[in-house]
Design a protein around this motif. Structure first.
Motif, PDB file in Angstrom:
ATOM      1  N   GLY A  80      -8.103  -0.222  -4.995  1.00  0.00           N
ATOM      2  CA  GLY A  80      -8.114  -1.309  -3.858  1.00  0.00           C
ATOM      3  C   GLY A  80      -7.724  -2.246  -4.591  1.00  0.00           C
ATOM      4  O   GLY A  80      -9.068  -2.429  -5.730  1.00  0.00           O
ATOM      5  N   ALA A 120       0.991  -1.127   0.118  1.00  0.00           N
ATOM      6  CA  ALA A 120      -0.138   0.198  -0.517  1.00  0.00           C
ATOM      7  C   ALA A 120       1.481   1.526   0.032  1.00  0.00           C
ATOM      8  O   ALA A 120       2.123   0.897   0.810  1.00  0.00           O
ATOM      9  CB  ALA A 120      -0.970  -0.001   1.182  1.00  0.00           C
ATOM     10  N   VAL A 135      -3.181  -1.716  -2.198  1.00  0.00           N
ATOM     11  CA  VAL A 135      -3.407  -0.228  -2.363  1.00  0.00           C
ATOM     12  C   VAL A 135      -2.667   1.034  -3.060  1.00  0.00           C
ATOM     13  O   VAL A 135      -2.266   0.879  -2.125  1.00  0.00           O
ATOM     14  CB  VAL A 135      -4.691   0.039  -1.009  1.00  0.00           C
ATOM     15  CG1 VAL A 135      -5.442   0.973  -1.014  1.00  0.00           C
ATOM     16  CG2 VAL A 135      -5.096  -1.661  -0.811  1.00  0.00           C
TER      17      VAL A 135
END
Length: 261
Positions: free
Chosen positions: A225, A37, A84
């Motif tokens: 995501g 992420a 993400v």
């Protein structure tokens, strides 16, 4: 000796009864979830992971970095369950490279941009005008994500261009690898101004917001995501949690905008 074995047997039975099932179920290992992420999502995703793990037999772990870096790692074969990113352009890059589950990309939240300065140095509000911006910078620099590769930098440059401010600061920009580096530089007083996400300014107590960048001065900042092609079953459940009302409220608490705001 027989007494010891009877004692151990009683302990095993007790554990099974407490767990409401077999000893095997009681001792079941927790499934690992790995999420790659963007750095700007560190606080919100760690909180979401902690809440999710409380009600699932999982240990959710994260690898944070610049969106461009983490996406390239996933494309290169990093064993992540979820990706993400801080914008949809790099997510589309992952889609084109065939490393995500088809149709799994979902918008989780959105964000805004702000100018921040050091709380300790009592930085003052700044008008979004060339002269005011130059005065606020004085002999210092404007820290922001690298405009060519970092989403926050790209959004920031577009906003400054559309506001007629880019030419006045272009030679004073200090480009960095990710937006959290810019945020930290402002908090420490290393730069008088940093251009960061609104959510970043909320979690860093060492800065104060000096100006809000108009939303219509740049493209919408989307937080997508998606599941990778090597995702686990628990990875699917965690993505569903992030999309749920409970997950969305965690995003909202951390300064992101979610559907319905």
């Amino acid at each position: 000796m027989a007494g010891i074995w009877r004692f151990l047997g009683a302990v095993v039975v007790s554990l099974a009864l407490v767990g409401g099932g077999s000893v095997a179920a009681f001792a079941q290992e927790r499934e690992q979830i790995l999420v790659f992420a963007a750095s700007s999502l560190k606080d919100v995703l760690e909180d979401a992971g902690a809440v999710f793990d409380q009600t699932h037999n999982t240990d959710t772990e994260f690898s944070f970095g610049g969106t461009q870096t983490i996406t390239r790692h996933v494309v290169a074969g990093a064993p992540a369950d979820l990706l993400v990113t801080a914008d949809d352009a790099w997510m589309e890059y992952a889609v084109r490279n065939g490393v995500l589950v088809d149709d799994s990309v979902v918008e989780l939240a959105s964000n805004g941009l702000v100018l921040v300065g050091s709380q300790e140095l009592d930085a003052m509000p700044v008008e979004l005008e060339p002269e005011a911006l130059q005065a606020a910078l004085a002999n210092g620099r404007l820290a922001m994500g690298e405009p060519e590769t970092v989403p926050a930098g790209r959004y920031g440059k577009d906003a400054l261009i559309n506001l007629g401010l880019w030419e006045s600061v272009a030679q004073r920009v200090a480009p960095v690898e990710n937006v959290r580096i810019a945020l930290a530089a402002a908090a420490r007083g290393e730069v008088p101004l940093a251009l960061v996400y609104a959510s970043d300014a909320q979690v860093e107590q060492g800065v104060r917001v000096l100006a809000k960048i108009p939303q219509d001065s740049h493209d919408p900042i989307v937080i997508p995501g998606a599941l990778t092609s090597v995702h686990s079953k628990s990875g699917v459940e965690f993505l569903e949690f992030l999309k749920s009302a409970e997950g969305q409220e965690i995003f909202r608490v951390h300064g992101f905008k979610v559907s319905g705001d």
